[in-house]
Design a protein around this motif. Sequence first.
Motif, mmCIF file in Angstrom:
data_model
loop_
_atom_site.group_PDB
_atom_site.id
_atom_site.type_symbol
_atom_site.label_atom_id
_atom_site.label_comp_id
_atom_site.label_asym_id
_atom_site.label_seq_id
_atom_site.Cartn_x
_atom_site.Cartn_y
_atom_site.Cartn_z
ATOM 1 N N SER A 91 0.832 -1.208 0.000
ATOM 2 C CA SER A 91 0.000 0.000 0.000
ATOM 3 C C SER A 91 0.861 1.249 0.000
ATOM 4 O O SER A 91 2.000 1.236 0.491
ATOM 5 C CB SER A 91 -0.903 0.024 1.236
ATOM 6 O OG SER A 91 -1.784 -1.078 1.257
ATOM 7 N N VAL B 268 -9.038 0.463 -10.781
ATOM 8 C CA VAL B 268 -8.631 0.705 -9.393
ATOM 9 C C VAL B 268 -9.786 0.599 -8.409
ATOM 10 O O VAL B 268 -9.574 0.669 -7.193
ATOM 11 C CB VAL B 268 -7.956 2.077 -9.247
ATOM 12 C CG1 VAL B 268 -6.818 2.217 -10.245
ATOM 13 C CG2 VAL B 268 -8.952 3.220 -9.399
ATOM 14 N N ARG C 139 -9.829 -0.914 -4.749
ATOM 15 C CA ARG C 139 -8.454 -0.945 -4.219
ATOM 16 C C ARG C 139 -7.955 0.440 -3.816
ATOM 17 O O ARG C 139 -7.188 0.570 -2.862
ATOM 18 C CB ARG C 139 -7.495 -1.528 -5.259
ATOM 19 C CG ARG C 139 -7.818 -2.931 -5.699
ATOM 20 C CD ARG C 139 -6.709 -3.494 -6.588
ATOM 21 N NE ARG C 139 -6.545 -2.734 -7.827
ATOM 22 C CZ ARG C 139 -5.402 -2.151 -8.204
ATOM 23 N NH1 ARG C 139 -4.335 -2.226 -7.431
ATOM 24 N NH2 ARG C 139 -5.336 -1.493 -9.352
ATOM 25 N N PHE C 140 -8.367 1.460 -4.534
ATOM 26 C CA PHE C 140 -7.938 2.835 -4.278
ATOM 27 C C PHE C 140 -9.089 3.631 -3.664
ATOM 28 O O PHE C 140 -10.257 3.408 -3.984
ATOM 29 C CB PHE C 140 -7.512 3.520 -5.573
ATOM 30 C CG PHE C 140 -6.240 3.009 -6.190
ATOM 31 C CD1 PHE C 140 -5.628 1.838 -5.774
ATOM 32 C CD2 PHE C 140 -5.638 3.715 -7.226
ATOM 33 C CE1 PHE C 140 -4.465 1.384 -6.345
ATOM 34 C CE2 PHE C 140 -4.472 3.273 -7.823
ATOM 35 C CZ PHE C 140 -3.888 2.088 -7.377
ATOM 36 N N MET D 242 -3.830 3.797 -1.818
ATOM 37 C CA MET D 242 -3.712 2.724 -2.797
ATOM 38 C C MET D 242 -3.362 1.423 -2.080
ATOM 39 O O MET D 242 -2.309 1.333 -1.442
ATOM 40 C CB MET D 242 -2.639 3.073 -3.829
ATOM 41 C CG MET D 242 -2.836 4.421 -4.502
ATOM 42 S SD MET D 242 -1.670 4.730 -5.831
ATOM 43 C CE MET D 242 -0.139 4.757 -4.923
ATOM 44 N N LEU E 132 -1.587 -3.214 -4.353
ATOM 45 C CA LEU E 132 -0.910 -2.729 -5.554
ATOM 46 C C LEU E 132 -0.343 -3.880 -6.366
ATOM 47 O O LEU E 132 0.106 -4.909 -5.815
ATOM 48 C CB LEU E 132 0.191 -1.751 -5.166
ATOM 49 C CG LEU E 132 -0.315 -0.371 -4.707
ATOM 50 C CD1 LEU E 132 0.757 0.379 -3.945
ATOM 51 C CD2 LEU E 132 -0.779 0.441 -5.905
ATOM 52 N N ASN E 133 -0.359 -3.707 -7.667
ATOM 53 C CA ASN E 133 0.230 -4.688 -8.577
ATOM 54 C C ASN E 133 1.120 -3.975 -9.593
ATOM 55 O O ASN E 133 1.065 -2.727 -9.694
ATOM 56 C CB ASN E 133 -0.883 -5.503 -9.252
ATOM 57 C CG ASN E 133 -1.845 -4.635 -10.033
ATOM 58 O OD1 ASN E 133 -1.451 -3.954 -10.975
ATOM 59 N ND2 ASN E 133 -3.123 -4.652 -9.648
ATOM 60 N N ASP F 262 0.098 -1.004 -11.738
ATOM 61 C CA ASP F 262 -0.118 0.310 -11.126
ATOM 62 C C ASP F 262 1.131 1.185 -11.189
ATOM 63 O O ASP F 262 1.075 2.357 -10.808
ATOM 64 C CB ASP F 262 -0.534 0.147 -9.660
ATOM 65 C CG ASP F 262 -1.855 -0.580 -9.508
ATOM 66 O OD1 ASP F 262 -1.948 -1.456 -8.623
ATOM 67 O OD2 ASP F 262 -2.803 -0.267 -10.267
ATOM 68 N N THR F 263 2.234 0.651 -11.663
ATOM 69 C CA THR F 263 3.462 1.426 -11.782
ATOM 70 C C THR F 263 3.277 2.565 -12.775
ATOM 71 O O THR F 263 2.897 2.339 -13.930
ATOM 72 C CB THR F 263 4.620 0.527 -12.230
ATOM 73 O OG1 THR F 263 4.887 -0.434 -11.211
ATOM 74 C CG2 THR F 263 5.874 1.350 -12.500
ATOM 75 N N VAL G 271 5.359 6.040 -8.641
ATOM 76 C CA VAL G 271 4.984 4.839 -7.896
ATOM 77 C C VAL G 271 5.496 3.635 -8.684
ATOM 78 O O VAL G 271 5.184 3.488 -9.861
ATOM 79 C CB VAL G 271 3.463 4.744 -7.713
ATOM 80 C CG1 VAL G 271 3.080 3.390 -7.130
ATOM 81 C CG2 VAL G 271 2.963 5.878 -6.827
ATOM 82 N N VAL H 257 5.808 -0.565 -8.442
ATOM 83 C CA VAL H 257 5.395 -1.789 -7.758
ATOM 84 C C VAL H 257 6.244 -2.926 -8.296
ATOM 85 O O VAL H 257 6.207 -3.233 -9.482
ATOM 86 C CB VAL H 257 3.903 -2.080 -7.969
ATOM 87 C CG1 VAL H 257 3.490 -3.304 -7.159
ATOM 88 C CG2 VAL H 257 3.060 -0.871 -7.593
#
Length: 123
Positions: A17, A64, A67-68, A83, A86-87, A90-91, A119, A121
């Motif tokens: 997260s 999202v 999850r967000f 967030m 994350l996977n 999501d980068t 971000v 991940v």
Amino acid sequence: QVQLVESGGGLVQVGGSLRLSCAASGRTFSSYAMGWFRQAPGKEREFVAHISRSGGTTYYADAVKGRFTISRDNAKNTVYLQMNSLNPEDTAVYYCATRGGILLDSSGSYDNWGQGTQVTVSS
């Protein structure tokens, strides 16, 4: 004119997260609906989430949803993006922006943008 500064990005493992913040200058923050967008390398900027001026209404991209969570604190002139789960998809660089146009999920409806926060991940 509103100036926006994002923070809170970083490197996180899959399933982790992060909480992004977007601090706004000026005394008119509460008069703006706000949005979060993201842009991955080689891809177009895409909509993530929107929040109304009061914070009472939110809207999310399907990718999202669940999850967000977008929220705001008008007393602190700040909008947040929590967030979770994350996977690697999501980068991206995440941007906040003020909405001046009609369409909630179109970048063309947004005018003032921050510089973005990265971000990443990792799997």
